[in-house]
Design an enzyme around this catalytic site. Structure first.
Site, PDB file in Angstrom:
ATOM      1  N   HIS A  72     -14.784  15.526  29.736  1.00  0.00           N
ATOM      2  CA  HIS A  72     -15.808  16.153  28.895  1.00  0.00           C
ATOM      3  C   HIS A  72     -17.042  15.265  28.880  1.00  0.00           C
ATOM      4  O   HIS A  72     -16.945  14.052  28.666  1.00  0.00           O
ATOM      5  CB  HIS A  72     -15.303  16.331  27.463  1.00  0.00           C
ATOM      6  CG  HIS A  72     -14.307  17.438  27.322  1.00  0.00           C
ATOM      7  ND1 HIS A  72     -14.116  18.123  26.139  1.00  0.00           N
ATOM      8  CD2 HIS A  72     -13.448  17.998  28.204  1.00  0.00           C
ATOM      9  CE1 HIS A  72     -13.174  19.041  26.301  1.00  0.00           C
ATOM     10  NE2 HIS A  72     -12.761  18.984  27.554  1.00  0.00           N
ATOM     11  N   TYR A 197     -17.000  20.198  16.673  1.00  0.00           N
ATOM     12  CA  TYR A 197     -16.841  19.625  15.342  1.00  0.00           C
ATOM     13  C   TYR A 197     -17.664  20.476  14.384  1.00  0.00           C
ATOM     14  O   TYR A 197     -18.897  20.482  14.461  1.00  0.00           O
ATOM     15  CB  TYR A 197     -17.325  18.178  15.310  1.00  0.00           C
ATOM     16  CG  TYR A 197     -16.421  17.193  16.003  1.00  0.00           C
ATOM     17  CD1 TYR A 197     -15.600  16.343  15.260  1.00  0.00           C
ATOM     18  CD2 TYR A 197     -16.385  17.093  17.389  1.00  0.00           C
ATOM     19  CE1 TYR A 197     -14.774  15.423  15.890  1.00  0.00           C
ATOM     20  CE2 TYR A 197     -15.561  16.187  18.026  1.00  0.00           C
ATOM     21  CZ  TYR A 197     -14.753  15.350  17.271  1.00  0.00           C
ATOM     22  OH  TYR A 197     -13.930  14.443  17.886  1.00  0.00           O
ATOM     23  N   PRO A 289      -8.712  10.273  12.299  1.00  0.00           N
ATOM     24  CA  PRO A 289      -8.800  10.768  13.673  1.00  0.00           C
ATOM     25  C   PRO A 289     -10.150  11.374  14.044  1.00  0.00           C
ATOM     26  O   PRO A 289     -10.353  11.730  15.207  1.00  0.00           O
ATOM     27  CB  PRO A 289      -7.695  11.834  13.726  1.00  0.00           C
ATOM     28  CG  PRO A 289      -7.523  12.268  12.306  1.00  0.00           C
ATOM     29  CD  PRO A 289      -7.771  11.056  11.477  1.00  0.00           C
ATOM     30  N   LYS A 293     -10.187   7.352  17.864  1.00  0.00           N
ATOM     31  CA  LYS A 293     -10.137   5.947  18.252  1.00  0.00           C
ATOM     32  C   LYS A 293      -8.742   5.321  18.239  1.00  0.00           C
ATOM     33  O   LYS A 293      -8.567   4.216  18.748  1.00  0.00           O
ATOM     34  CB  LYS A 293     -11.046   5.109  17.329  1.00  0.00           C
ATOM     35  CG  LYS A 293     -12.513   5.427  17.464  1.00  0.00           C
ATOM     36  CD  LYS A 293     -12.988   5.198  18.869  1.00  0.00           C
ATOM     37  CE  LYS A 293     -14.362   5.756  19.112  1.00  0.00           C
ATOM     38  NZ  LYS A 293     -14.592   6.072  20.524  1.00  0.00           N
ATOM     39  N   TYR A 380     -18.632   7.236  20.721  1.00  0.00           N
ATOM     40  CA  TYR A 380     -17.596   8.224  20.989  1.00  0.00           C
ATOM     41  C   TYR A 380     -16.927   7.985  22.339  1.00  0.00           C
ATOM     42  O   TYR A 380     -15.693   8.041  22.453  1.00  0.00           O
ATOM     43  CB  TYR A 380     -18.194   9.630  20.942  1.00  0.00           C
ATOM     44  CG  TYR A 380     -17.160  10.723  20.793  1.00  0.00           C
ATOM     45  CD1 TYR A 380     -16.792  11.190  19.539  1.00  0.00           C
ATOM     46  CD2 TYR A 380     -16.542  11.288  21.910  1.00  0.00           C
ATOM     47  CE1 TYR A 380     -15.833  12.183  19.392  1.00  0.00           C
ATOM     48  CE2 TYR A 380     -15.598  12.279  21.779  1.00  0.00           C
ATOM     49  CZ  TYR A 380     -15.242  12.721  20.525  1.00  0.00           C
ATOM     50  OH  TYR A 380     -14.279  13.708  20.393  1.00  0.00           O
TER      51      TYR A 380
END
Length: 389
Positions: A72, A197, A289, A293, A380
């Site tokens: 991604h 998200y 979560p 990580k 990220y």
């Protein structure tokens, strides 16, 4: 018996440590209280940082990951009736994340260790740690003594390793969030090419995936909710309400085959070392979560520990061992902050209208400022490693 490194826990941290040590010529034994079937099916995280993928590939255990993993190059932040893409390929060129379930990483590592003749013992009973503060540490496993030079505690938050530190030695830091995540696996093709998200007045939702035919979803739910309170019909209705908030988006549904509820919290234990006993992964730290990580921090710990132990055997140097805790904690706290930041940015809290407006203003800033979006993107995909391994 005797080995060089005794490893407690056959999760990704323990198995990868054993594999990386073997590459450096260091012998190990891995002991695990659960069955092989259990650890290979245990559903956990599925987002691998660039550095994690690079580590697994370099270690020779990334063939299936490369073949089946889903790269991604961005994520979407969805709020206020619009979607906003954070484009990794533009903000952090050459770095991305790969969606590949943690249980698949575990399967690959177990297969690699057993194929190489590694000593991995499942279904063991009682494990106790002895002599960590001496030059002769050892485990007692089902009454059998395993002598070693080092003990690696990779047995998770509820394992025996951290509990074996002397009373009062560990300082614990914890943040408990006032909600949980309901996680769902469903036999349905993903409705989007990248993770979504979503921040809504009803609560947070995450659209993710595990394969071209299996989707992963998360819902923010009240603390104390039980899985039994969330039948499939209610789950899909709530996911649709939180995700179908932009024009033209329809959420595909399908059979749900796994669901669980996990409280959100952040936790750090300092230090991560006591004598010859070293903690790695969830035994030392937990992150919410939202920032993806947990597994990635375990890999980072293992890289540092592998380099330190291998250096000790090669040269007798203790610098890497002495610096282990401080080195790992620097990345751990960066990940804690990022995970806290993502959690507070996207979840609904029982706060006054002023705090809610601040949250929306912050989201507007992240999605309109290249500098702010770059901060999200580089954290990220994972900050680069040093040259420890």
């Amino acid at each position: 018996m005797r080995t060089q490194v005794a490893i407690i826990g056959a999760g990704p941290a323990g198995l990868l440590l054993s594999h990386l040590l073997a590459e450096r010529g260091v012998a190990s034994v891995v002991v695990e209280v659960r069955s092989r079937a259990y650890v290979e099916k245990r559903v956990r995280a599925g987002v691998l940082e660039q550095g994690t993928v690079d580590t697994l590939v370099a270690a020779g255990v990334g063939e299936r990951l490369i073949r089946e993993g889903l790269p991604h190059r961005g994520i979407e932040l969805r709020y206020g009736g619009a979607g906003h893409r954070i484009a990794f390929e533009d903000l952090v060129p050459g770095r991305e994340i790969t969606v590949y379930g943690q249980q698949e990483v575990v399967k690959d590592l177990i297969a690699a260790r057993l194929a190489a003749g590694g000593d991995v013992r499942f279904d063991v009973g009682e494990v106790t740690v002895h002599g960590a503060d001496s030059d002769a540490p050892h485990l007692v496993v089902d009454g059998e003594r395993i002598d070693c030079d080092f003990i690696a505690g990779c047995d998770g938050f509820h394992g025996v390793s951290r509990a074996s530190f002397p009373d009062g030695m560990i300082t614990e830091y914890e943040r408990v969030y006032p909600f949980s995540w309901l996680g769902v696996l469903a036999e349905v093709a993903p409705s989007a090419d990248e993770l979504i998200y979503a921040r809504t007045g009803r609560g947070f939702a995450l659209h993710s995936m595990r394969s071209p035919t299996v989707s992963r979803f998360y819902l923010q739910v009240p603390s104390g909710d039980r899985v039994e309170e969330w039948p499939d019909e209610r789950i899909w209705a709530e996911l649709k309400a939180r995700l179908e908030t932009v024009p033209g988006f329809t959420l595909a549904t399908g059979p749900v085959f796994e669901k669980s509820i996990t409280p959100l919290r952040g936790y750090v234990a300092e230090p991560m070392r006591h004598g010859r006993l070293f903690l790695a992964g969830d035994a030392a730290h937990i992150v919410p979560p939202t920032g993806a990580k947990g597994l990635n921090l375990a890999v980072a710990d293992v890289r540092v520990l592998t380099a330190a132990i291998a250096d000790w055997y090669a040269t007798g140097a203790t610098g890497g061992l002495d610096a282990y805790s401080a080195t790992c904690l620097e990345r751990v706290w960066r990940a804690q902050h990022f995970s806290w930041w993502m959690t507070t940015l996207l979840h609904t809290f029982d706060e006054d209208p002023y705090a809610q407006r601040l949250q929306l203003s912050h989201l507007d800033y992240v999605t309109s400022s290249r500098a702010a979006a770059t901060t999200l993107a580089e954290n990220y995909v994972g900050l680069p490693y040093g040259d420890e391994a």
